[in-house]
Scaffold this motif. Structure first.
Motif, PDB file in Angstrom:
ATOM      1  N   GLY A   1      19.332-105.707  -0.553  1.00  0.00           N
ATOM      2  CA  GLY A   1      18.040-106.299  -0.834  1.00  0.00           C
ATOM      3  C   GLY A   1      18.038-107.806  -0.678  1.00  0.00           C
ATOM      4  N   PRO A   2      16.865-108.441  -0.756  1.00  0.00           N
ATOM      5  CA  PRO A   2      16.748-109.894  -0.575  1.00  0.00           C
ATOM      6  C   PRO A   2      17.586-110.691  -1.568  1.00  0.00           C
ATOM      7  N   GLY A   3      17.704-110.212  -2.796  1.00  0.00           N
ATOM      8  CA  GLY A   3      18.457-110.947  -3.810  1.00  0.00           C
ATOM      9  C   GLY A   3      19.861-110.429  -4.005  1.00  0.00           C
ATOM     10  N   GLU A   4      20.407-109.771  -2.993  1.00  0.00           N
ATOM     11  CA  GLU A   4      21.721-109.159  -3.136  1.00  0.00           C
ATOM     12  C   GLU A   4      22.656-109.594  -2.018  1.00  0.00           C
ATOM     13  N   LEU A   5      23.938-109.392  -2.261  1.00  0.00           N
ATOM     14  CA  LEU A   5      24.975-109.653  -1.271  1.00  0.00           C
ATOM     15  C   LEU A   5      25.936-108.473  -1.252  1.00  0.00           C
ATOM     16  N   ALA A   6      26.727-108.390  -0.192  1.00  0.00           N
ATOM     17  CA  ALA A   6      27.770-107.370  -0.110  1.00  0.00           C
ATOM     18  C   ALA A   6      29.127-108.058  -0.154  1.00  0.00           C
ATOM     19  N   VAL A   7      30.021-107.572  -1.012  1.00  0.00           N
ATOM     20  CA  VAL A   7      31.362-108.133  -1.133  1.00  0.00           C
ATOM     21  C   VAL A   7      32.366-106.998  -0.992  1.00  0.00           C
ATOM     22  N   THR A   8      33.434-107.261  -0.270  1.00  0.00           N
ATOM     23  CA  THR A   8      34.464-106.249  -0.053  1.00  0.00           C
ATOM     24  C   THR A   8      35.669-106.523  -0.935  1.00  0.00           C
TER      25      THR A   8
END
Length: 244
Positions: free
Chosen positions: A118-125
């Protein structure tokens, strides 16, 4: 009299004997040849299937130009998992649940429908070990993230880093076999990395923990009501938390 004598001699000529074993042998050879040709023809039969035209990363939304159609000889369970070439248009728009290498067969488990960032989210591995994550963790699962600092030291502590995060992708240890490999797809292995969708405001805190702490992922129930239950963990001694 001469004619009668000639007729008698002709009547005494024996017909050639037929070797039954030779005939049976020739029949077996003929059957073998026909059977071999049938198997060879069947081995040459191929089916048009969808393959990756280039490498596709986990979580990527698959585009039409990411795909191609290629003939392949399929057998067993792989035949039911493969996507027929006629359905290539239906593959575009799905998200990749795992890595798909260029030239590799696209199978139905590769295709997911969510989640999205979403717009206010990020993906982290996050790199994980086999003792720090549920072995059958899949895209879309919900997890709590625990962080342990000072592992093995008296001052070691474990605290809740994220009460709830959504699994965006899971990287598995097993390699995959391309169409030219001559084999079937290998069995999936244990997770080696998990990509999570997290709130943007938690990015710095999570990034710091990834570098300086040991992280453990705890599988949550799908019901959002249970998300608050993990908050009771707060912090605890390292011996009470699961270690990555």
């Amino acid at each position: 009299m001469a004619a009668e004598s000639t007729d008698r001699r002709l009547g005494q000529v024996a017909l050639p004997r037929v070797d039954v074993r030779l005939v049976a042998g020739l029949a077996l050879v003929l059957v073998s040849v026909v059977g071999g040709l049938t198997l060879w023809r069947q081995a040459q039969i191929t089916t048009p299937v969808v393959v990756a035209a280039r490498a596709i990363d986990p979580g990527d939304v698959i585009q039409p130009d990411d795909l191609a159609v290629s003939p392949a000889r399929l057998s067993g369970s792989l035949a039911s998992l493969a996507v027929p070439g006629a359905e290539i248009a239906a593959v575009a728009g799905h998200t990749a649940t795992g890595p798909i290498h260029a030239g590799e067969l696209v199978v139905r488990p590769d295709l997911g429908d969510g989640p999205v960032i979403g717009p206010g989210e990020l993906a982290v591995t996050i790199a994980v070990d086999d003792d720090s994550v549920y072995g059958r963790l899949r895209r879309g699962d919900a997890v709590a993230v625990m962080a342990t600092t000072g592992a093995g030291q008296p001052e070691s502590r474990t605290e809740t880093l994220l009460e709830r995060a959504t699994v965006y992708a899971v990287a598995l240890e097993a390699s995959r076999v391309s169409l030219g490999g001559g084999g079937s797809r290998e069995e999936e292995g244990l997770p080696t990395g998990v990509t999570l969708v997290i709130p943007r405001e938690a990015a710095a805190r999570v990034a710091h923990a990834v570098v300086n702490a040991e992280l453990t992922l705890l599988l949550l129930a799908p019901d959002p009501i249970t998300a608050g239950e993990t908050g009771e963990a707060g912090s605890s001694d390292a011996g009470e938390g699961e270690r990555r």
